[in-house]
Motif scaffolding. Structure first.
Motif, mmCIF file in Angstrom:
data_model
loop_
_atom_site.group_PDB
_atom_site.id
_atom_site.type_symbol
_atom_site.label_atom_id
_atom_site.label_comp_id
_atom_site.label_asym_id
_atom_site.label_seq_id
_atom_site.Cartn_x
_atom_site.Cartn_y
_atom_site.Cartn_z
ATOM 1 N N LYS A 43 94.383 54.830 53.228
ATOM 2 C CA LYS A 43 93.422 55.375 54.183
ATOM 3 C C LYS A 43 92.995 54.311 55.212
ATOM 4 O O LYS A 43 92.979 54.568 56.413
ATOM 5 C CB LYS A 43 92.201 55.927 53.434
ATOM 6 C CG LYS A 43 92.566 56.999 52.394
ATOM 7 C CD LYS A 43 91.350 57.535 51.653
ATOM 8 C CE LYS A 43 90.572 56.522 50.836
ATOM 9 N NZ LYS A 43 91.353 55.951 49.694
ATOM 10 N N THR A 44 92.626 53.136 54.712
ATOM 11 C CA THR A 44 92.198 52.069 55.629
ATOM 12 C C THR A 44 93.382 51.565 56.450
ATOM 13 O O THR A 44 93.240 51.298 57.658
ATOM 14 C CB THR A 44 91.540 50.923 54.841
ATOM 15 O OG1 THR A 44 90.387 51.449 54.164
ATOM 16 C CG2 THR A 44 91.094 49.797 55.752
ATOM 17 N N MET A 47 93.887 53.585 59.468
ATOM 18 C CA MET A 47 92.986 53.207 60.573
ATOM 19 C C MET A 47 93.434 51.897 61.217
ATOM 20 O O MET A 47 93.337 51.723 62.429
ATOM 21 C CB MET A 47 91.553 53.098 60.068
ATOM 22 C CG MET A 47 90.981 54.451 59.691
ATOM 23 S SD MET A 47 89.202 54.410 59.417
ATOM 24 C CE MET A 47 88.893 56.168 59.197
ATOM 25 N N ARG A 85 86.041 52.167 66.290
ATOM 26 C CA ARG A 85 86.110 52.108 64.834
ATOM 27 C C ARG A 85 84.845 51.499 64.264
ATOM 28 O O ARG A 85 84.396 50.448 64.696
ATOM 29 C CB ARG A 85 87.282 51.244 64.421
ATOM 30 C CG ARG A 85 87.384 51.119 62.911
ATOM 31 C CD ARG A 85 88.547 50.265 62.558
ATOM 32 N NE ARG A 85 88.858 50.337 61.146
ATOM 33 C CZ ARG A 85 89.910 49.750 60.606
ATOM 34 N NH1 ARG A 85 90.745 49.069 61.364
ATOM 35 N NH2 ARG A 85 90.129 49.840 59.327
ATOM 36 N N GLN A 88 82.574 48.853 57.756
ATOM 37 C CA GLN A 88 81.506 49.058 56.791
ATOM 38 C C GLN A 88 80.328 48.102 57.004
ATOM 39 O O GLN A 88 79.185 48.488 56.877
ATOM 40 C CB GLN A 88 82.040 48.930 55.376
ATOM 41 C CG GLN A 88 81.462 50.018 54.497
ATOM 42 C CD GLN A 88 82.115 50.067 53.154
ATOM 43 O OE1 GLN A 88 83.328 49.967 53.055
ATOM 44 N NE2 GLN A 88 81.315 50.204 52.134
ATOM 45 N N ASP A 172 85.064 54.492 58.328
ATOM 46 C CA ASP A 172 85.591 54.237 56.980
ATOM 47 C C ASP A 172 84.447 54.107 55.972
ATOM 48 O O ASP A 172 83.653 53.177 56.058
ATOM 49 C CB ASP A 172 86.431 52.944 57.008
ATOM 50 C CG ASP A 172 87.443 52.870 55.859
ATOM 51 O OD1 ASP A 172 87.390 53.722 54.949
ATOM 52 O OD2 ASP A 172 88.271 51.945 55.877
ATOM 53 N N GLU A 173 84.329 55.054 55.079
ATOM 54 C CA GLU A 173 83.356 55.083 53.991
ATOM 55 C C GLU A 173 81.905 54.837 54.444
ATOM 56 O O GLU A 173 81.252 53.907 53.998
ATOM 57 C CB GLU A 173 83.759 54.076 52.897
ATOM 58 C CG GLU A 173 85.153 54.404 52.357
ATOM 59 C CD GLU A 173 85.466 53.712 51.033
ATOM 60 O OE1 GLU A 173 84.521 53.335 50.325
ATOM 61 O OE2 GLU A 173 86.658 53.579 50.717
ATOM 62 N N VAL A 202 86.789 58.666 56.596
ATOM 63 C CA VAL A 202 87.288 58.419 55.242
ATOM 64 C C VAL A 202 86.073 58.362 54.327
ATOM 65 O O VAL A 202 85.123 57.631 54.613
ATOM 66 C CB VAL A 202 88.045 57.070 55.168
ATOM 67 C CG1 VAL A 202 88.275 56.663 53.713
ATOM 68 C CG2 VAL A 202 89.363 57.157 55.909
#
Ligand code: ADP
Ligand code: MG
Length: 246
Positions: A43-44, A47, A85, A88, A172-173, A202
């Motif tokens: 998944k990462t 990206m 993007r 986290q 992402d998360e 994600v």
């Protein structure tokens, strides 16, 4: 809905390990999409490929109406082309106010110094207020960003990305480390943002994904295992076997 991003036949190998395996994926121009899948599914890395951080061994990544080949562009050019993007760890300037962080993001001048001596023009001030409203930080504009809660910092980071008006936002998360109320507010921000741009999220938190109320792509071993609405993919036996049932 017109296609904004098209990934086709993409593969990436790290030291002989195929992290992305003949991946094909499309996203429309004002679409919300969730990506789920077990740890290590790619998944990462997906990206990383779209943003130009990782270069695939094979395949195509095509962007926008003009069908530009993203694989030929630098990370900076890809960002300029409208792909934002969210990482986290927030990259807000902790010593600066929420207002100044948003203002700097509008000015695309990420150096903190000039803005200290800069009297913002009225349209910029209005834009900062608009962004603050979108992320729910209107009451915090004068606070130092370092004093914000974890969730508020994440929203500020999203606001700073929205300030650049990306056509595609990759997240992402986002729910990690958030309280339930923070997670709910984050969903609201992303759902609103996806009305005027594509947003790819994600996330492992299924309640979060459910609230996004969108098409879900399940990745496994670098390929699409299933795609459809959440109820559809969560009934899929392969998805249960590799992800949900564990
Ligand atoms: P996910 O985000 O779905 O958990 P990742 O995309 O981070 O998965 O990783 C997919 C696989 O590729 C994992 O096995 C990971 O260890 C590997 N991987 C990712 N990036 C690198 C890298 N830069 N070098 C070597 N292996 C990597
Ligand atoms: Mg990951």
């Amino acid at each position: 809905m017109s296609t904004l991003l098209e990934v086709s036949g993409v593969s990436v190998t790290f030291d002989g390990f195929r992290a992305i395996n003949n991946l094909s994926f499309q996203i429309g121009s004002a679409e919300m999409r969730a990506i789920i899948g077990p740890n290590g599914a790619g998944k990462t890395t997906f990206m990383d490929i779209v943003t130009g951080k990782t270069r695939p061994d094979e395949g195509r990544v095509i962007w926008g109406e003009k069908s530009v080949n993203l694989l030929k562009m630098s990370e900076a050019k890809i960002a300029q082309a409208g792909i934002g993007r969210k990482f986290q760890r927030p990259t807000v300037f902790e010593d600066q106010s929420v207002f100044d962080n948003l203002l700097m993001a509008i000015k695309k001048d990420r150096a903190p110094l000039p803005v200290l001596f800069y009297k913002p023009a009225k349209p910029d001030v209005e834009r900062v207020h608009e962004l603050a409203a979108e992320i729910g930080l209107t009451d915090e504009l004068q606070r130092k960003s370092g004093e914000l809660s974890h969730g508020q910092k994440q929203w500020l980071e999203i606001g700073m990305l929205l300030a650049q008006e990306p056509r595609l936002l990759l997240v992402d998360e986002p729910a990690a480390g958030m309280t339930l109320a923070e997670r709910e507010h984050t969903t609201d921000i992303l759902v609103e943002a996806a009305k005027t741009r594509a947003v790819v999220v994600v996330e492992h938190d299924m309640e979060f994904v459910r609230r996004l109320d969108c098409k879900v792509t399940v990745l496994h071993e670098g390929s699409v295992l299933a795609e459809g609405n959440l109820d559809h993919v969560t009934k899929n036996q392969d998805v249960i076997d590799v992800y949900l049932g564990r």
